[in-house]
Write an enzyme that holds these catalytic residues in place. Structure first.
Site, mmCIF file in Angstrom:
data_model
loop_
_atom_site.group_PDB
_atom_site.id
_atom_site.type_symbol
_atom_site.label_atom_id
_atom_site.label_comp_id
_atom_site.label_asym_id
_atom_site.label_seq_id
_atom_site.Cartn_x
_atom_site.Cartn_y
_atom_site.Cartn_z
ATOM 1 N N MET A 76 -3.855 -6.954 -6.384
ATOM 2 C CA MET A 76 -3.236 -7.965 -7.656
ATOM 3 C C MET A 76 -4.636 -8.811 -8.136
ATOM 4 O O MET A 76 -4.805 -10.645 -7.852
ATOM 5 C CB MET A 76 -2.593 -8.704 -6.679
ATOM 6 C CG MET A 76 -1.596 -8.042 -6.008
ATOM 7 S SD MET A 76 -0.563 -7.600 -7.320
ATOM 8 C CE MET A 76 0.488 -9.605 -7.956
ATOM 9 N N ARG A 77 -5.283 -7.965 -8.339
ATOM 10 C CA ARG A 77 -6.962 -8.951 -9.257
ATOM 11 C C ARG A 77 -7.037 -8.802 -10.694
ATOM 12 O O ARG A 77 -7.125 -7.506 -10.831
ATOM 13 C CB ARG A 77 -7.790 -8.506 -8.304
ATOM 14 C CG ARG A 77 -7.810 -8.757 -7.207
ATOM 15 C CD ARG A 77 -8.407 -10.645 -6.976
ATOM 16 N NE ARG A 77 -9.883 -10.582 -7.158
ATOM 17 C CZ ARG A 77 -10.700 -12.313 -7.135
ATOM 18 N NH1 ARG A 77 -9.911 -12.914 -7.145
ATOM 19 N NH2 ARG A 77 -11.269 -11.906 -7.357
ATOM 20 N N HIS A 122 1.742 0.980 -13.082
ATOM 21 C CA HIS A 122 2.919 -0.633 -13.648
ATOM 22 C C HIS A 122 4.362 0.211 -13.555
ATOM 23 O O HIS A 122 4.795 0.604 -14.023
ATOM 24 C CB HIS A 122 2.465 -0.846 -14.755
ATOM 25 C CG HIS A 122 2.954 -1.917 -14.833
ATOM 26 N ND1 HIS A 122 2.560 -3.375 -14.759
ATOM 27 C CD2 HIS A 122 4.539 -2.706 -15.715
ATOM 28 C CE1 HIS A 122 3.487 -4.085 -15.467
ATOM 29 N NE2 HIS A 122 4.535 -4.060 -15.655
ATOM 30 N N ASN A 129 1.779 2.736 -2.061
ATOM 31 C CA ASN A 129 0.860 3.790 -3.323
ATOM 32 C C ASN A 129 -0.215 4.393 -2.712
ATOM 33 O O ASN A 129 0.088 5.814 -3.027
ATOM 34 C CB ASN A 129 0.718 3.401 -4.794
ATOM 35 C CG ASN A 129 1.855 3.095 -5.576
ATOM 36 O OD1 ASN A 129 3.087 4.375 -6.056
ATOM 37 N ND2 ASN A 129 2.680 1.996 -6.059
ATOM 38 N N ASN A 131 -3.981 2.573 -13.429
ATOM 39 C CA ASN A 131 -3.710 2.148 -12.429
ATOM 40 C C ASN A 131 -1.672 2.421 -12.818
ATOM 41 O O ASN A 131 -2.312 3.033 -13.848
ATOM 42 C CB ASN A 131 -3.013 0.565 -13.164
ATOM 43 C CG ASN A 131 -2.332 -0.789 -12.453
ATOM 44 O OD1 ASN A 131 -2.365 -0.939 -11.591
ATOM 45 N ND2 ASN A 131 -1.790 -1.222 -13.223
ATOM 46 N N LEU A 167 -9.597 -7.527 -13.476
ATOM 47 C CA LEU A 167 -11.273 -6.490 -13.085
ATOM 48 C C LEU A 167 -12.103 -7.278 -14.276
ATOM 49 O O LEU A 167 -11.615 -7.702 -15.273
ATOM 50 C CB LEU A 167 -10.994 -5.407 -13.431
ATOM 51 C CG LEU A 167 -9.977 -4.451 -12.701
ATOM 52 C CD1 LEU A 167 -10.766 -2.839 -12.454
ATOM 53 C CD2 LEU A 167 -9.943 -4.879 -10.613
ATOM 54 N N GLU A 186 -10.011 -3.587 -20.719
ATOM 55 C CA GLU A 186 -9.555 -4.793 -21.140
ATOM 56 C C GLU A 186 -8.442 -5.923 -20.384
ATOM 57 O O GLU A 186 -8.884 -7.324 -20.787
ATOM 58 C CB GLU A 186 -10.930 -5.514 -21.655
ATOM 59 C CG GLU A 186 -12.584 -5.171 -21.833
ATOM 60 C CD GLU A 186 -12.045 -4.186 -22.620
ATOM 61 O OE1 GLU A 186 -11.604 -3.516 -23.343
ATOM 62 O OE2 GLU A 186 -13.680 -2.944 -22.132
ATOM 63 N N GLY A 227 0.950 -1.133 0.130
ATOM 64 C CA GLY A 227 -0.329 -0.199 -0.058
ATOM 65 C C GLY A 227 0.668 1.120 0.366
ATOM 66 O O GLY A 227 0.152 2.379 0.299
#
Ligand code: GRF
Length: 209
Positions: free
Chosen positions: A92-93, A111, A17, A109, A95, A144, A15
């Site tokens: 870590m999922r 990265h 970020n 997001n 969507l 997606e 956490g």
């Protein structure tokens, strides 16, 4: 005074970020409020940190659940909190398409590489092993596909001869903490628009005409 835009933060782990975003808000560098922090893991240090900060911190556990059903609960919580922008901060999922369609161009997001190089897991290790001399971090809209949406902002980090994964990750993380708040500020200010895949400043576009 204009009402503050509301952020929803999704995280699964450390956490840092999230903390950098919360610190930017506290310091007045970012005009926003964190309406909800959601973790899919009970043991995420970021969830504890959000609670310590007195934020609306919620566990929506994902283990053993069908993705669409878990996502539906997360979507409902985000709607209930009336968020304007959703920030994935080490979430870590993947969507589900339904999640992404529920918040079009409203999910971002971060990265730890210069996308489109080194998407997916262990981006810092990938960069080191490939031998590139410059890497960095990317804040992008979520679509997606994994680590794929329009890029809002990138920051570069040189790879030094003595670097290992830890030292490189730490230097990238410093830049992540700056980049995320900057990118959120840009979006919330309404100064940028998405044209095809490009995220452009509205002002510079009209000046360039
Ligand atoms: C960061 O490196 C981020 O770029 C990636 O996951 C990591 C999360 O770190 N998506 P933290 O939980 O924010 O400290």
């Amino acid at each position: 005074m204009a009402t503050l835009k509301k952020l929803g933060i999704l995280l699964s782990g450390r956490g840092s970020n999230f903390e950098a975003i919360a610190d930017s808000i506290k310091a007045g560098r970012l005009q926003a409020e964190i309406a909800i922090v959601i973790s899919n893991r009970a043991d995420a240090p970021g969830l504890e940190s959000a609670k310590r900060r007195g934020l609306n911190a919620v566990l929506i556990a994902s283990r053993g659940r069908v993705r669409e059903e878990h996502d539906a609960d997360v979507i409902a919580a985000l709607h209930h909190a009336q968020v304007d922008l959703i920030c994935l901060a080490g979430y870590m999922r993947l969507l589900s398409p339904h999640f992404i369609q529920a918040f079009p161009n409203r999910i971002v997001n971060i990265h730890p590489s210069l996308l489109p190089a080194f998407p997916g897991m262990d981006a810092q290790k990938q960069a080191l092993e490939y031998g590139v001399k410059i890497t960095g971090c990317t804040v992008h809209f979520v679509d997606e596909h994994l680590d794929n949406g329009p890029i809002i902002l990138q920051k570069t980090v040189p790879i030094l001869d003595g670097d290992d994964v830890n030292s490189l990750s730490a230097r990238i993380l410093e830049q992540e903490h700056k980049a995320y708040s900057e990118a959120i500020g840009l979006i919330l200010s309404g100064e940028v628009e998405i044209v095809d895949r490009r995220v452009l400043r509205k002002l510079s576009r009209s000046e360039g005409r």
